[in-house]
Design a protein around this motif. Structure first.
Motif, mmCIF file in Angstrom:
data_model
loop_
_atom_site.group_PDB
_atom_site.id
_atom_site.type_symbol
_atom_site.label_atom_id
_atom_site.label_comp_id
_atom_site.label_asym_id
_atom_site.label_seq_id
_atom_site.Cartn_x
_atom_site.Cartn_y
_atom_site.Cartn_z
ATOM 1 N N ARG A 6 0.843 -1.199 0.000
ATOM 2 C CA ARG A 6 0.000 0.000 0.000
ATOM 3 C C ARG A 6 0.868 1.235 0.000
ATOM 4 O O ARG A 6 1.944 1.255 0.573
ATOM 5 N N LYS A 7 0.380 2.276 -0.641
ATOM 6 C CA LYS A 7 1.095 3.545 -0.656
ATOM 7 C C LYS A 7 0.258 4.575 0.088
ATOM 8 O O LYS A 7 -0.953 4.631 -0.065
ATOM 9 N N TYR A 8 0.929 5.364 0.892
ATOM 10 C CA TYR A 8 0.261 6.391 1.682
ATOM 11 C C TYR A 8 0.797 7.752 1.258
ATOM 12 O O TYR A 8 1.998 7.922 1.090
ATOM 13 N N ASP A 9 -0.109 8.715 1.125
ATOM 14 C CA ASP A 9 0.345 10.053 0.738
ATOM 15 C C ASP A 9 1.007 10.750 1.926
ATOM 16 O O ASP A 9 0.874 10.332 3.079
ATOM 17 N N ALA A 10 1.749 11.811 1.625
ATOM 18 C CA ALA A 10 2.523 12.514 2.654
ATOM 19 C C ALA A 10 1.624 13.078 3.750
ATOM 20 O O ALA A 10 1.988 13.050 4.935
ATOM 21 N N GLU A 11 0.468 13.560 3.392
ATOM 22 C CA GLU A 11 -0.444 14.137 4.377
ATOM 23 C C GLU A 11 -0.887 13.082 5.392
ATOM 24 O O GLU A 11 -0.935 13.347 6.593
ATOM 25 N N PHE A 12 -1.198 11.886 4.925
ATOM 26 C CA PHE A 12 -1.603 10.801 5.821
ATOM 27 C C PHE A 12 -0.463 10.427 6.760
ATOM 28 O O PHE A 12 -0.649 10.260 7.967
ATOM 29 N N ARG A 13 0.745 10.294 6.195
ATOM 30 C CA ARG A 13 1.910 9.931 7.016
ATOM 31 C C ARG A 13 2.167 10.980 8.089
ATOM 32 O O ARG A 13 2.393 10.647 9.255
ATOM 33 N N GLU A 14 2.125 12.254 7.690
ATOM 34 C CA GLU A 14 2.365 13.337 8.654
ATOM 35 C C GLU A 14 1.305 13.336 9.753
ATOM 36 O O GLU A 14 1.614 13.555 10.927
ATOM 37 N N GLY A 15 0.063 13.102 9.380
ATOM 38 C CA GLY A 15 -1.018 13.055 10.362
ATOM 39 C C GLY A 15 -0.840 11.915 11.347
ATOM 40 O O GLY A 15 -1.033 12.082 12.564
ATOM 41 N N ILE A 19 -0.215 12.213 15.429
ATOM 42 C CA ILE A 19 -1.048 11.532 16.430
ATOM 43 C C ILE A 19 -0.152 10.848 17.458
ATOM 44 O O ILE A 19 -0.362 10.976 18.664
ATOM 45 N N VAL A 20 0.872 10.145 16.985
ATOM 46 C CA VAL A 20 1.768 9.435 17.904
ATOM 47 C C VAL A 20 2.522 10.422 18.785
ATOM 48 O O VAL A 20 2.596 10.254 20.002
ATOM 49 N N LEU A 21 3.064 11.468 18.177
ATOM 50 C CA LEU A 21 3.907 12.398 18.936
ATOM 51 C C LEU A 21 3.109 13.303 19.869
ATOM 52 O O LEU A 21 3.545 13.589 20.983
ATOM 53 N N GLU A 22 1.947 13.750 19.426
ATOM 54 C CA GLU A 22 1.193 14.723 20.219
ATOM 55 C C GLU A 22 0.301 14.080 21.277
ATOM 56 O O GLU A 22 0.075 14.668 22.326
ATOM 57 N N THR A 23 -0.216 12.901 21.009
ATOM 58 C CA THR A 23 -1.113 12.272 21.979
ATOM 59 C C THR A 23 -0.367 11.377 22.953
ATOM 60 O O THR A 23 -0.892 11.070 24.021
ATOM 61 N N GLY A 24 0.818 10.927 22.577
ATOM 62 C CA GLY A 24 1.575 10.035 23.445
ATOM 63 C C GLY A 24 1.059 8.608 23.405
ATOM 64 O O GLY A 24 1.502 7.768 24.185
ATOM 65 N N TRP A 44 8.074 5.916 10.090
ATOM 66 C CA TRP A 44 7.680 7.311 9.841
ATOM 67 C C TRP A 44 8.002 8.196 11.039
ATOM 68 O O TRP A 44 8.512 9.298 10.888
ATOM 69 N N VAL A 45 7.703 7.685 12.240
ATOM 70 C CA VAL A 45 7.960 8.454 13.464
ATOM 71 C C VAL A 45 9.464 8.667 13.629
ATOM 72 O O VAL A 45 9.914 9.774 13.936
ATOM 73 N N HIS A 46 10.238 7.622 13.407
ATOM 74 C CA HIS A 46 11.696 7.720 13.544
ATOM 75 C C HIS A 46 12.256 8.765 12.570
ATOM 76 O O HIS A 46 13.095 9.589 12.950
ATOM 77 N N ARG A 47 11.809 8.731 11.334
ATOM 78 C CA ARG A 47 12.287 9.702 10.336
ATOM 79 C C ARG A 47 11.895 11.121 10.712
ATOM 80 O O ARG A 47 12.668 12.058 10.543
ATOM 81 N N ALA A 48 10.677 11.287 11.217
ATOM 82 C CA ALA A 48 10.219 12.625 11.620
ATOM 83 C C ALA A 48 11.057 13.155 12.770
ATOM 84 O O ALA A 48 11.456 14.328 12.774
ATOM 85 N N LYS A 49 11.346 12.301 13.756
ATOM 86 C CA LYS A 49 12.179 12.716 14.883
ATOM 87 C C LYS A 49 13.587 13.060 14.416
ATOM 88 O O LYS A 49 14.186 14.034 14.877
ATOM 89 N N ALA A 50 14.126 12.273 13.506
ATOM 90 C CA ALA A 50 15.472 12.538 12.983
ATOM 91 C C ALA A 50 15.505 13.865 12.244
ATOM 92 O O ALA A 50 16.463 14.634 12.349
ATOM 93 N N ARG A 51 14.443 14.148 11.489
ATOM 94 C CA ARG A 51 14.352 15.415 10.753
ATOM 95 C C ARG A 51 14.310 16.599 11.712
ATOM 96 O O ARG A 51 15.007 17.593 11.527
ATOM 97 N N VAL A 52 13.526 16.466 12.781
ATOM 98 C CA VAL A 52 13.424 17.535 13.785
ATOM 99 C C VAL A 52 14.769 17.733 14.474
ATOM 100 O O VAL A 52 15.203 18.863 14.694
ATOM 101 N N ASP A 53 15.440 16.633 14.823
ATOM 102 C CA ASP A 53 16.748 16.724 15.472
ATOM 103 C C ASP A 53 17.765 17.408 14.558
ATOM 104 O O ASP A 53 18.550 18.242 15.004
#
Length: 105
Positions: A6-15, A19-24, A44-53
């Motif tokens: 399955r392929k997920y668009d960027a908006e879905f991945r970011e959302g 959810i994981v980062l903001e809700t805990g 996805w979460v790991h990549r987002a955290k790496a990007r923020v770091d």
């Protein structure tokens, strides 16, 4: 038989990451709720955290590193071309000086 990927668009991945980062909530629970494989969401979460770091440290992401490498190569090529043009100019100057000396004899 293998399941179709399955392929997920960027908006879905970011959302999903938000959810994981903001809700805990655990990524496993969010993955089940969204119908995404747990490993995929964790990636996805790991990549987002790496990007923020990287942004916090002033680092570059992958596309910026690629662009920097391309620009450095272009810069080196242009410096080489400028040096060659400078040598050609010097040769032409010497030729003109010799030509003028020869013409004024």
């Amino acid at each position: 038989m293998a399941e179709k990927r399955r392929k997920y668009d960027a908006e879905f991945r970011e959302g999903a990451v938000r959810i994981v980062l903001e809700t805990g909530k655990p990524s496993a629970q969010v993955a089940r709720d969204l119908g995404v494989h747990e490993g995929t969401l964790q990636t996805w979460v790991h990549r987002a955290k790496a990007r923020v770091d990287a942004e916090a440290r002033g680092g570059l992401d992958e596309s910026e590193r690629e662009e920097l490498q391309r620009l450095r190569e272009e810069n080196a090529r242009q410096r080489k071309e400028i040096a060659e043009l400078g040598m050609e100019r010097d040769v032409l100057k010497r030729s003109v000086v010799l030509w003028v000396k020869e013409a004024t004899k």
